[in-house]
Write a protein that holds these residues in place. Structure first.
Motif, short mmCIF file in Angstrom:
data_model
loop_
_atom_site.label_atom_id
_atom_site.label_comp_id
_atom_site.label_asym_id
_atom_site.label_seq_id
_atom_site.Cartn_x
_atom_site.Cartn_y
_atom_site.Cartn_z
N VAL A 26 0.84 -1.21 0.00
CA VAL A 26 0.00 0.00 0.00
C VAL A 26 0.87 1.25 0.00
O VAL A 26 0.59 2.23 -0.73
CB VAL A 26 -0.95 -0.01 1.21
CG1 VAL A 26 -1.65 1.34 1.36
CG2 VAL A 26 -1.99 -1.12 1.08
N ILE A 27 1.93 1.24 0.80
CA ILE A 27 2.83 2.40 0.85
C ILE A 27 3.47 2.65 -0.51
O ILE A 27 3.47 3.78 -1.03
CB ILE A 27 3.91 2.21 1.92
CG1 ILE A 27 3.29 2.26 3.32
CG2 ILE A 27 5.00 3.27 1.79
CD1 ILE A 27 4.27 1.96 4.44
N LEU A 28 4.02 1.60 -1.12
CA LEU A 28 4.68 1.77 -2.41
C LEU A 28 3.69 2.10 -3.52
O LEU A 28 4.02 2.86 -4.44
CB LEU A 28 5.46 0.50 -2.76
CG LEU A 28 6.70 0.25 -1.90
CD1 LEU A 28 7.46 -0.96 -2.41
CD2 LEU A 28 7.62 1.46 -1.91
N LEU A 29 2.49 1.56 -3.43
CA LEU A 29 1.48 1.91 -4.42
C LEU A 29 1.15 3.40 -4.35
O LEU A 29 1.00 4.07 -5.38
CB LEU A 29 0.22 1.07 -4.19
CG LEU A 29 -0.95 1.35 -5.15
CD1 LEU A 29 -0.54 1.02 -6.58
CD2 LEU A 29 -2.17 0.53 -4.75
N SER A 30 1.07 3.92 -3.14
CA SER A 30 0.80 5.36 -2.98
C SER A 30 1.94 6.20 -3.54
O SER A 30 1.71 7.24 -4.18
CB SER A 30 0.56 5.69 -1.50
OG SER A 30 1.75 5.51 -0.74
N VAL A 260 11.81 8.57 4.45
CA VAL A 260 11.57 7.53 5.44
C VAL A 260 10.34 6.71 5.07
O VAL A 260 10.34 5.47 5.17
CB VAL A 260 11.42 8.15 6.85
CG1 VAL A 260 10.95 7.10 7.85
CG2 VAL A 260 12.73 8.76 7.30
N TYR A 261 9.29 7.38 4.64
CA TYR A 261 8.04 6.71 4.25
C TYR A 261 8.30 5.70 3.12
O TYR A 261 7.85 4.55 3.17
CB TYR A 261 7.04 7.77 3.81
CG TYR A 261 5.70 7.24 3.32
CD1 TYR A 261 4.72 6.84 4.23
CD2 TYR A 261 5.42 7.17 1.97
CE1 TYR A 261 3.48 6.38 3.79
CE2 TYR A 261 4.19 6.71 1.51
CZ TYR A 261 3.23 6.31 2.43
OH TYR A 261 2.02 5.86 1.99
N THR A 262 9.05 6.13 2.12
CA THR A 262 9.33 5.25 0.97
C THR A 262 10.22 4.08 1.36
O THR A 262 9.97 2.94 0.97
CB THR A 262 10.00 6.06 -0.15
OG1 THR A 262 9.16 7.17 -0.50
CG2 THR A 262 10.22 5.19 -1.39
N VAL A 263 11.26 4.35 2.13
CA VAL A 263 12.18 3.29 2.55
C VAL A 263 11.46 2.26 3.42
O VAL A 263 11.68 1.05 3.27
CB VAL A 263 13.40 3.89 3.28
CG1 VAL A 263 14.22 2.80 3.95
CG2 VAL A 263 14.26 4.68 2.31
#
Length: 284
Positions: A26-30, A260-263
């Motif tokens: 979900v994070i990477l899709l965003s 940080v969010y992406t990593v």
């Protein structure tokens, strides 16, 4: 075909049940959606100057504030996602090409070929990656692409060693020996017979190594050897923002949060894939 289809369905169901995988996905899709629709989401182009007063604090008009040139930090952060994904894609591709090729050659041929390439792999592995990357960038020049190339040239060993070990175990399997008996070339045996059987492990290795690639490239940009102005690269933004940390901390805070969010997304996705695809983790 039916057995393979059932195995794919089982893997997908395992992924859906894995909390780390789902959160990371979900994070990477965003992040991907933000990168794709950056032109729509960002209210300004990342090069637009004096769209607001200099050092404007976050407000209703400028959500992330403005920088020393009056540029919208929110827009620059949004466009920075494209650079991060480009770094991840290019870095993974280069590392895979070098690491997989070396690993297959070492594992399949063995003998002096294995000793020579294994020595190069161990030599690359034992030198601190950032220091070696700095040396490579110094030789080939500054820039984002050169930084990714430098990181890839010092990181491929993390792929070569496990692929070598798996190749050594697979080359004695009956299906490989049968292909050799029918006159298949060494190239065909490596890339048609052995390589497909190491793909699941490669997926895990790529997802686990991408955060390191992104952070290493960001480090080079922070040091002034990666992306150059007026690029919206997050590492460059952190480097510029550190000079104004007391006066305008938002210049560093928001690009840092995005990084940080992406990593974290890549790390969670990698851990989830490892749990699902790595047979050693399944056995535990």
């Amino acid at each position: 075909m039916g057995g393979r289809s059932n195995k794919v369905k089982e893997t997908l169901l395992s992924c859906l049940k894995n909390w780390n995988f789902m959160v990371g996905f979900v994070i990477l899709l965003s992040v991907i959606l933000v990168a794709v629709f950056a032109d729509v989401i960002a209210p300004y182009d990342y090069t637009d100057q004096l769209v607001g007063a200099k050092y404007t604090a976050p407000c209703a008009e400028f959500w992330f504030g403005t920088d020393e040139l009056g540029r919208d930090v929110f827009s620059r952060t949004i466009y920075g996602t494209r650079i991060t994904l480009w770094v991840a894609f290019l870095g993974a591709t280069l590392q895979l090409v070098i690491g997989v090729t070396v690993g297959l050659i070492c594992g399949y041929f063995g003998k002096w070929v294995d000793r020579v390439f294994s020595f190069l792999t161990d030599l690359t592995w034992c030198i601190p990656g950032t220091i070696l990357a700095l040396a490579v960038v110094t030789l080939i020049g500054k820039g984002l692409t050169n930084s990714v190339i430098a990181i890839s040239l010092v990181s491929w060993a993390s792929y070569a060693r496990p692929i070598r070990a798996k190749t050594m175990s697979l080359k004695t399997m009956s299906f490989v020996e049968t292909g050799a008996a029918f006159g298949e070339s060494a190239f065909s045996l490596m890339f048609r017979y052995i390589f497909p059987n190491v793909v699941p492990s490669l997926i895990v290795m790529v997802s686990m190594s991408l955060p390191g690639t992104i952070l290493s490239t960001t480090t080079l940009s922070f040091l002034g050897l990666g992306s150059q102005a007026p690029s919206p690269d997050w590492g460059l933004a952190l480097s510029n923002g550190i000079n104004y940390i007391g006066r305008a901390p938002w210049l560093s805070i928001f690009p840092g949060i995005a990084l940080v969010y992406t990593v974290i997304g890549f790390n969670l996705l990698g851990e989830g894939l490892r749990d699902v695809l790595d047979p050693h983790m399944k056995a535990q």
